[in-house]
Write a protein that holds these residues in place. Sequence first.
Motif, PDB file in Angstrom:
ATOM      1  N   ARG A 138       1.035  -1.238  -0.037  1.00  0.00           N
ATOM      2  CA  ARG A 138       0.112   0.015   0.117  1.00  0.00           C
ATOM      3  C   ARG A 138       0.889   1.218   0.081  1.00  0.00           C
ATOM      4  NH1 ARG A 138      -4.313  -1.654   4.514  1.00  0.00           N
ATOM      5  NH2 ARG A 138      -5.656  -3.240   3.162  1.00  0.00           N
ATOM      6  N   MET A 139       0.717   2.083  -0.971  1.00  0.00           N
ATOM      7  CA  MET A 139       1.385   3.211  -1.059  1.00  0.00           C
ATOM      8  C   MET A 139       0.990   4.421  -0.479  1.00  0.00           C
ATOM      9  SD  MET A 139       2.765   2.694  -5.057  1.00  0.00           S
ATOM     10  CE  MET A 139       3.891   4.107  -4.866  1.00  0.00           C
ATOM     11  N   GLY A 140      -0.306   4.590  -0.213  1.00  0.00           N
ATOM     12  CA  GLY A 140      -0.959   5.650   0.501  1.00  0.00           C
ATOM     13  C   GLY A 140      -1.991   6.292  -0.385  1.00  0.00           C
ATOM     14  N   PHE A 141      -2.236   7.557  -0.230  1.00  0.00           N
ATOM     15  CA  PHE A 141      -3.239   8.192  -1.028  1.00  0.00           C
ATOM     16  C   PHE A 141      -2.759   9.374  -1.905  1.00  0.00           C
ATOM     17  CE2 PHE A 141      -5.239   5.939   2.613  1.00  0.00           C
ATOM     18  CZ  PHE A 141      -6.394   5.626   2.005  1.00  0.00           C
ATOM     19  N   ILE A 142      -3.413   9.538  -3.033  1.00  0.00           N
ATOM     20  CA  ILE A 142      -2.923  10.955  -3.819  1.00  0.00           C
ATOM     21  C   ILE A 142      -3.085  12.417  -3.070  1.00  0.00           C
ATOM     22  CG2 ILE A 142      -3.436  12.489  -5.603  1.00  0.00           C
ATOM     23  CD1 ILE A 142      -4.506   9.634  -7.132  1.00  0.00           C
ATOM     24  N   THR A 143      -2.191  13.044  -2.955  1.00  0.00           N
ATOM     25  CA  THR A 143      -2.121  14.382  -2.367  1.00  0.00           C
ATOM     26  C   THR A 143      -1.952  15.419  -3.045  1.00  0.00           C
ATOM     27  OG1 THR A 143       0.205  14.041  -1.944  1.00  0.00           O
ATOM     28  CG2 THR A 143      -1.275  13.362  -0.041  1.00  0.00           C
ATOM     29  N   ASP A 144      -1.450  15.282  -4.452  1.00  0.00           N
ATOM     30  CA  ASP A 144      -1.312  16.427  -5.409  1.00  0.00           C
ATOM     31  C   ASP A 144      -1.317  15.755  -6.905  1.00  0.00           C
ATOM     32  OD1 ASP A 144      -0.952  18.711  -6.683  1.00  0.00           O
ATOM     33  OD2 ASP A 144       0.943  18.873  -5.821  1.00  0.00           O
ATOM     34  N   ILE A 145      -2.013  16.368  -7.700  1.00  0.00           N
ATOM     35  CA  ILE A 145      -2.118  16.155  -9.096  1.00  0.00           C
ATOM     36  C   ILE A 145      -1.323  17.166  -9.966  1.00  0.00           C
ATOM     37  CG2 ILE A 145      -3.780  15.531 -11.168  1.00  0.00           C
ATOM     38  CD1 ILE A 145      -6.004  14.780  -8.597  1.00  0.00           C
ATOM     39  N   ASN A 146      -0.593  16.373 -10.853  1.00  0.00           N
ATOM     40  CA  ASN A 146       0.313  17.269 -11.978  1.00  0.00           C
ATOM     41  C   ASN A 146      -0.312  17.511 -13.167  1.00  0.00           C
ATOM     42  OD1 ASN A 146       2.167  17.858  -9.752  1.00  0.00           O
ATOM     43  ND2 ASN A 146       2.655  15.771 -10.087  1.00  0.00           N
ATOM     44  N   PHE A 196       0.761  11.970 -10.518  1.00  0.00           N
ATOM     45  CA  PHE A 196       0.051  12.134  -9.331  1.00  0.00           C
ATOM     46  C   PHE A 196       1.179  12.044  -8.117  1.00  0.00           C
ATOM     47  CE2 PHE A 196      -2.956   9.521 -11.338  1.00  0.00           C
ATOM     48  CZ  PHE A 196      -4.209  10.478 -11.458  1.00  0.00           C
ATOM     49  N   THR A 197       1.124  12.774  -6.909  1.00  0.00           N
ATOM     50  CA  THR A 197       1.936  12.566  -5.838  1.00  0.00           C
ATOM     51  C   THR A 197       1.211  11.974  -4.922  1.00  0.00           C
ATOM     52  OG1 THR A 197       3.125  14.669  -6.362  1.00  0.00           O
ATOM     53  CG2 THR A 197       3.334  13.799  -4.190  1.00  0.00           C
ATOM     54  N   VAL A 198       2.015  10.773  -4.102  1.00  0.00           N
ATOM     55  CA  VAL A 198       1.199   9.938  -3.080  1.00  0.00           C
ATOM     56  C   VAL A 198       2.021  10.124  -1.937  1.00  0.00           C
ATOM     57  CG1 VAL A 198       0.847   7.560  -2.527  1.00  0.00           C
ATOM     58  CG2 VAL A 198       0.516   8.181  -4.759  1.00  0.00           C
ATOM     59  N   SER A 199       1.214  10.362  -0.750  1.00  0.00           N
ATOM     60  CA  SER A 199       1.796  10.523   0.587  1.00  0.00           C
ATOM     61  C   SER A 199       1.396   9.157   1.263  1.00  0.00           C
ATOM     62  CB  SER A 199       1.438  11.567   1.174  1.00  0.00           C
ATOM     63  OG  SER A 199       1.915  11.601   2.584  1.00  0.00           O
ATOM     64  N   GLY A 200       2.320   8.496   2.022  1.00  0.00           N
ATOM     65  CA  GLY A 200       1.919   7.311   2.585  1.00  0.00           C
ATOM     66  C   GLY A 200       1.551   7.411   4.102  1.00  0.00           C
ATOM     67  N   ASP A 201       1.549   8.881   4.360  1.00  0.00           N
ATOM     68  CA  ASP A 201       1.117   8.993   5.966  1.00  0.00           C
ATOM     69  C   ASP A 201      -0.475   9.254   5.982  1.00  0.00           C
ATOM     70  OD1 ASP A 201       0.235  11.462   4.717  1.00  0.00           O
ATOM     71  OD2 ASP A 201       1.577  12.486   5.768  1.00  0.00           O
ATOM     72  N   GLN A 212       5.802  10.307  -3.036  1.00  0.00           N
ATOM     73  CA  GLN A 212       6.228   9.654  -4.194  1.00  0.00           C
ATOM     74  C   GLN A 212       5.362  10.082  -5.431  1.00  0.00           C
ATOM     75  OE1 GLN A 212       6.935   5.643  -3.725  1.00  0.00           O
ATOM     76  NE2 GLN A 212       7.285   5.253  -6.016  1.00  0.00           N
ATOM     77  N   VAL A 213       6.322  10.311  -6.564  1.00  0.00           N
ATOM     78  CA  VAL A 213       5.551  10.599  -7.894  1.00  0.00           C
ATOM     79  C   VAL A 213       5.106   9.500  -8.576  1.00  0.00           C
ATOM     80  CG1 VAL A 213       5.887  11.833 -10.078  1.00  0.00           C
ATOM     81  CG2 VAL A 213       6.750  12.825  -7.903  1.00  0.00           C
ATOM     82  N   ILE A 214       3.940   9.080  -9.063  1.00  0.00           N
ATOM     83  CA  ILE A 214       3.552   8.150  -9.800  1.00  0.00           C
ATOM     84  C   ILE A 214       3.183   8.642 -11.316  1.00  0.00           C
ATOM     85  CG2 ILE A 214       1.792   6.406 -10.219  1.00  0.00           C
ATOM     86  CD1 ILE A 214       1.518   6.089  -7.032  1.00  0.00           C
TER      87      ILE A 214
END
Length: 87
Positions: free
Chosen positions: A20-28, A39-44, A57-59
């Motif tokens: 599990r990587m987390g949830f999207i926190t930003d969209i480029n 997308f930027t993903v934050s595991g917190d 992390q950028v996906i």
Amino acid sequence: MLRVSDIMEKEIINIKNGKRMGFITDINLDINEGKIMSFTVSGDGGRSLFSRGDEGQVIFFNDILKIGCDTIIVNIGSELNIDDFNI
């Protein structure tokens, strides 16, 4: 059609290692092309579009395999290594 709020509620799962990587926190976005680039993903667990702090992390959009009801399946990184486990 998906809304940004719908995408940000989905958990990101990496098919390569099952983590599990987390949830999207930003969209480029590429505004000129009208496309989502990454997308930027934050595991917190942070789900705020405008959150500060950890870069995450950028996906890239090309790494997304499937957008499901509850999760987004991505294909990132190397295969699962059995040496990562304490058996």
